[in-house]
Scaffold this motif. Structure first.
Motif, mmCIF file in Angstrom:
data_model
loop_
_atom_site.group_PDB
_atom_site.id
_atom_site.type_symbol
_atom_site.label_atom_id
_atom_site.label_comp_id
_atom_site.label_asym_id
_atom_site.label_seq_id
_atom_site.Cartn_x
_atom_site.Cartn_y
_atom_site.Cartn_z
ATOM 1 N N UNK A 122 0.990 -1.219 -0.035
ATOM 2 C CA UNK A 122 -0.037 0.197 0.043
ATOM 3 C C UNK A 122 0.927 1.334 -0.020
ATOM 4 N N UNK A 123 2.236 1.017 -0.815
ATOM 5 C CA UNK A 123 3.111 2.107 -0.632
ATOM 6 C C UNK A 123 2.339 3.608 -1.087
ATOM 7 N N UNK A 124 2.672 4.681 -0.407
ATOM 8 C CA UNK A 124 2.064 6.014 -0.628
ATOM 9 C C UNK A 124 2.641 6.493 -1.978
ATOM 10 N N UNK A 125 1.825 6.929 -2.693
ATOM 11 C CA UNK A 125 2.553 7.148 -4.071
ATOM 12 C C UNK A 125 2.450 8.902 -3.846
ATOM 13 N N UNK A 126 3.335 9.752 -4.398
ATOM 14 C CA UNK A 126 3.181 11.341 -4.218
ATOM 15 C C UNK A 126 3.720 11.756 -5.498
ATOM 16 N N UNK A 127 2.889 12.810 -5.779
ATOM 17 C CA UNK A 127 3.427 13.682 -6.920
ATOM 18 C C UNK A 127 5.125 13.985 -7.283
ATOM 19 N N UNK A 129 7.904 16.713 -7.672
ATOM 20 C CA UNK A 129 7.974 17.988 -7.721
ATOM 21 C C UNK A 129 9.354 18.684 -7.345
ATOM 22 N N UNK A 130 9.286 20.050 -7.321
ATOM 23 C CA UNK A 130 10.709 20.493 -6.784
ATOM 24 C C UNK A 130 11.191 19.930 -5.323
ATOM 25 N N UNK A 131 10.084 19.787 -4.359
ATOM 26 C CA UNK A 131 10.184 19.278 -2.923
ATOM 27 C C UNK A 131 10.645 17.762 -2.933
ATOM 28 N N UNK A 132 9.977 17.071 -4.014
ATOM 29 C CA UNK A 132 10.129 15.689 -4.138
ATOM 30 C C UNK A 132 10.659 15.232 -5.508
ATOM 31 N N UNK A 133 12.144 15.557 -5.715
ATOM 32 C CA UNK A 133 12.667 15.384 -7.295
ATOM 33 C C UNK A 133 12.993 14.107 -7.468
ATOM 34 N N UNK A 143 13.582 11.196 -18.183
ATOM 35 C CA UNK A 143 12.328 11.214 -18.136
ATOM 36 C C UNK A 143 12.128 11.793 -16.470
ATOM 37 N N UNK A 144 11.167 12.578 -16.246
ATOM 38 C CA UNK A 144 10.616 13.171 -15.048
ATOM 39 C C UNK A 144 9.226 12.409 -14.500
ATOM 40 N N UNK A 145 9.280 11.474 -13.657
ATOM 41 C CA UNK A 145 8.022 10.847 -13.244
ATOM 42 C C UNK A 145 6.858 11.706 -13.060
ATOM 43 N N UNK A 146 5.690 11.335 -13.168
ATOM 44 C CA UNK A 146 4.470 12.044 -12.975
ATOM 45 C C UNK A 146 4.406 11.775 -11.310
ATOM 46 N N UNK A 147 4.595 10.631 -10.800
ATOM 47 C CA UNK A 147 4.550 10.232 -9.461
ATOM 48 C C UNK A 147 5.415 9.073 -9.207
ATOM 49 N N UNK A 148 5.569 8.931 -7.795
ATOM 50 C CA UNK A 148 6.624 8.123 -7.471
ATOM 51 C C UNK A 148 6.100 7.315 -5.867
ATOM 52 N N UNK A 149 6.598 5.883 -5.843
ATOM 53 C CA UNK A 149 6.476 5.524 -4.574
ATOM 54 C C UNK A 149 7.527 4.458 -4.297
ATOM 55 N N UNK A 220 10.351 6.484 3.066
ATOM 56 C CA UNK A 220 10.528 7.289 4.146
ATOM 57 C C UNK A 220 10.285 8.886 3.836
ATOM 58 N N UNK A 221 10.570 9.329 2.935
ATOM 59 C CA UNK A 221 10.555 10.838 2.199
ATOM 60 C C UNK A 221 9.094 10.871 1.946
#
Length: 234
Positions: A122-127, A129-133, A143-149, A220-221
């Motif tokens: 159930x890993x959290x997926x997050x967009x 961004x500059x705060x989450x590069x 490629x720059x992913x749209x979101x990541x987990x 963690x992040x």
């Protein structure tokens, strides 16, 4: 309770939680902490735990640059609790903790019940961004992913790239960069969807044998980054 909250298993059995504390000592698991109001983030290794009192001592990484601010906030009584997160086998654990003492780089804390358990699937997926590069390199293409987990990512690419991404394809030796760290990882294409409004395709990708250190760093992040959302119910 929200759908996100319901995905978490609430734990209040002290004997069970005590066993988890012993496991993080035995396996030298990394432990991360966050204080939302002061925006303080520190992490380290659990060195000692009392399974009955639910206390744990953590030696912080030398790279924990927020330690000085944490000490100052604790001394001025602005910080008396920290949110704590650690991983064990196939699950992540989260809780509030009472900050008992700080001595040099060692924190002493007491877990506050309940704690919450989330299966790794159930890993959290997050967009991204500059705060989450994050970026992924496939061959000569970046490629720059749209979101990541911790388990995968998604890409939005032009339709002329669709031939490069077919469901069940294995993409070997990609380079994943997250928070200025780069590792090599194989990828599996799980899904390909056409987005009619943008004339692009969305590609769902799963990591294969991602280095454990990178997997835990992403997890963690991601969880720390979304603490303000969880604070409504944790």
């Amino acid at each position: 309770m929200s759908k996100k909250a319901s995905e978490f298993e609430r734990l209040e059995d002290k004997s069970v939680i005590g066993r988890y504390l012993r496991y993080i000592i035995e396996s030298s698991e990394a432990v991360a902490f966050f204080h939302p109001e002061e925006n303080i983030r520190v992490k380290g290794l659990a060195k000692r735990a009392d399974a009955v009192a639910l206390t744990v001592e953590v030696e912080l990484d030398e790279a924990s640059t927020d330690l000085t601010r944490l000490k100052e906030a604790f001394e001025k009584k602005r910080v008396d609790q920290l949110r704590i997160q650690f991983a064990l086998n196939e699950a992540y654990f989260f809780a509030n903790s009472e900050l008992v003492s700080i001595y040099e780089r060692r924190l002493s804390l007491r877990l506050l019940l309940p704690i919450f358990k989330l299966q790794r699937r159930d890993a959290v997926r997050i967009k991204v961004s500059d705060s989450f590069p994050c970026k992924i390199k496939l061959g000569n293409e970046n490629y720059i992913p749209t979101d990541l987990s911790a388990t995968g990512l998604s890409l939005t690419v032009p339709t002329d790239k669709q031939a490069l991404f077919k469901p069940r394809d294995i993409l070997m030796a990609a380079e994943l960069t997250f928070q200025n760290k780069t590792v090599e990882v194989d990828l599996e294409v799980k899904s390909v969807e056409t987005q009619k409004k943008t004339n692009k395709i969305k590609v769902g990708i799963r990591f294969l044998k991602l280095a454990n250190t990178m997997e835990q760093e992403i997890a963690r992040e991601a969880y720390l980054y979304t603490q303000k959302i969880w604070s409504r119910w944790i």
